[in-house]
Design a protein around this motif. Structure first.
Motif, PDB file in Angstrom:
ATOM      1  N   THR A 189      29.270 -49.624 -73.157  1.00 32.05           N
ATOM      2  CA  THR A 189      29.371 -50.061 -71.768  1.00 32.05           C
ATOM      3  C   THR A 189      28.056 -50.675 -71.307  1.00 32.05           C
ATOM      4  N   LEU A 190      26.962 -50.033 -71.627  1.00 31.82           N
ATOM      5  CA  LEU A 190      25.654 -50.553 -71.230  1.00 31.82           C
ATOM      6  C   LEU A 190      25.376 -51.882 -71.913  1.00 31.82           C
ATOM      7  N   ARG A 191      25.761 -52.021 -73.166  1.00 31.83           N
ATOM      8  CA  ARG A 191      25.571 -53.275 -73.888  1.00 31.83           C
ATOM      9  C   ARG A 191      26.362 -54.408 -73.237  1.00 31.83           C
ATOM     10  N   ILE A 192      27.601 -54.133 -72.852  1.00 31.57           N
ATOM     11  CA  ILE A 192      28.427 -55.157 -72.202  1.00 31.57           C
ATOM     12  C   ILE A 192      27.844 -55.538 -70.847  1.00 31.57           C
ATOM     13  N   VAL A 193      27.395 -54.554 -70.075  1.00 33.75           N
ATOM     14  CA  VAL A 193      26.815 -54.838 -68.764  1.00 33.75           C
ATOM     15  C   VAL A 193      25.564 -55.691 -68.901  1.00 33.75           C
ATOM     16  N   LEU A 194      24.719 -55.402 -69.883  1.00 33.27           N
ATOM     17  CA  LEU A 194      23.502 -56.179 -70.083  1.00 33.27           C
ATOM     18  C   LEU A 194      23.819 -57.615 -70.492  1.00 33.27           C
ATOM     19  N   LEU A 228      35.896 -38.807 -67.705  1.00 31.21           N
ATOM     20  CA  LEU A 228      37.136 -39.360 -68.243  1.00 31.21           C
ATOM     21  C   LEU A 228      36.865 -40.527 -69.183  1.00 31.21           C
ATOM     22  N   LEU A 229      35.918 -41.383 -68.820  1.00 23.28           N
ATOM     23  CA  LEU A 229      35.596 -42.526 -69.677  1.00 23.28           C
ATOM     24  C   LEU A 229      35.008 -42.081 -71.012  1.00 23.28           C
ATOM     25  N   VAL A 230      34.126 -41.082 -70.975  1.00 20.57           N
ATOM     26  CA  VAL A 230      33.523 -40.581 -72.208  1.00 20.57           C
ATOM     27  C   VAL A 230      34.582 -39.928 -73.082  1.00 20.57           C
ATOM     28  N   ALA A 231      35.483 -39.169 -72.475  1.00 20.02           N
ATOM     29  CA  ALA A 231      36.526 -38.499 -73.247  1.00 20.02           C
ATOM     30  C   ALA A 231      37.519 -39.504 -73.824  1.00 20.02           C
ATOM     31  N   ALA A 232      37.809 -40.555 -73.073  1.00 20.10           N
ATOM     32  CA  ALA A 232      38.777 -41.545 -73.537  1.00 20.10           C
ATOM     33  C   ALA A 232      38.206 -42.414 -74.650  1.00 20.10           C
ATOM     34  N   SER A 233      36.927 -42.672 -74.612  1.00 19.23           N
ATOM     35  CA  SER A 233      36.343 -43.563 -75.610  1.00 19.23           C
ATOM     36  C   SER A 233      36.084 -42.841 -76.931  1.00 19.23           C
ATOM     37  N   GLY A 234      35.938 -41.548 -76.897  1.00 23.10           N
ATOM     38  CA  GLY A 234      35.672 -40.807 -78.116  1.00 23.10           C
ATOM     39  C   GLY A 234      34.215 -40.894 -78.563  1.00 23.10           C
TER      40      GLY A 234
END
Length: 50
Positions: A20-25, A7-13
């Motif tokens: 997401t990984l950049r923000i988490v890091l 769902l997250l991948v589909a919603a983000s396009g």
């Protein structure tokens, strides 16, 4: 129950966890720096109570 990752991948396009990984890091690096500052700030002036 639907798959949350799909769902997250589909919603983000976008494909993959790039933003997401950049923000988490970034949040973890800032959190580690703040934790180190909080733990080490007590070591500066310990013998001023003499």
């Amino acid at each position: 129950m639907p798959d949350t990752t799909a769902l997250l991948v589909a919603a983000s396009g976008q494909h993959g966890p790039g933003n997401t990984l950049r923000i988490v890091l970034i949040v973890s690096i800032v959190g580690c720096a703040l934790l180190a500052w909080f733990l080490l700030r007590g070591y500066g002036n310990q013998d001023s109570n003499d």
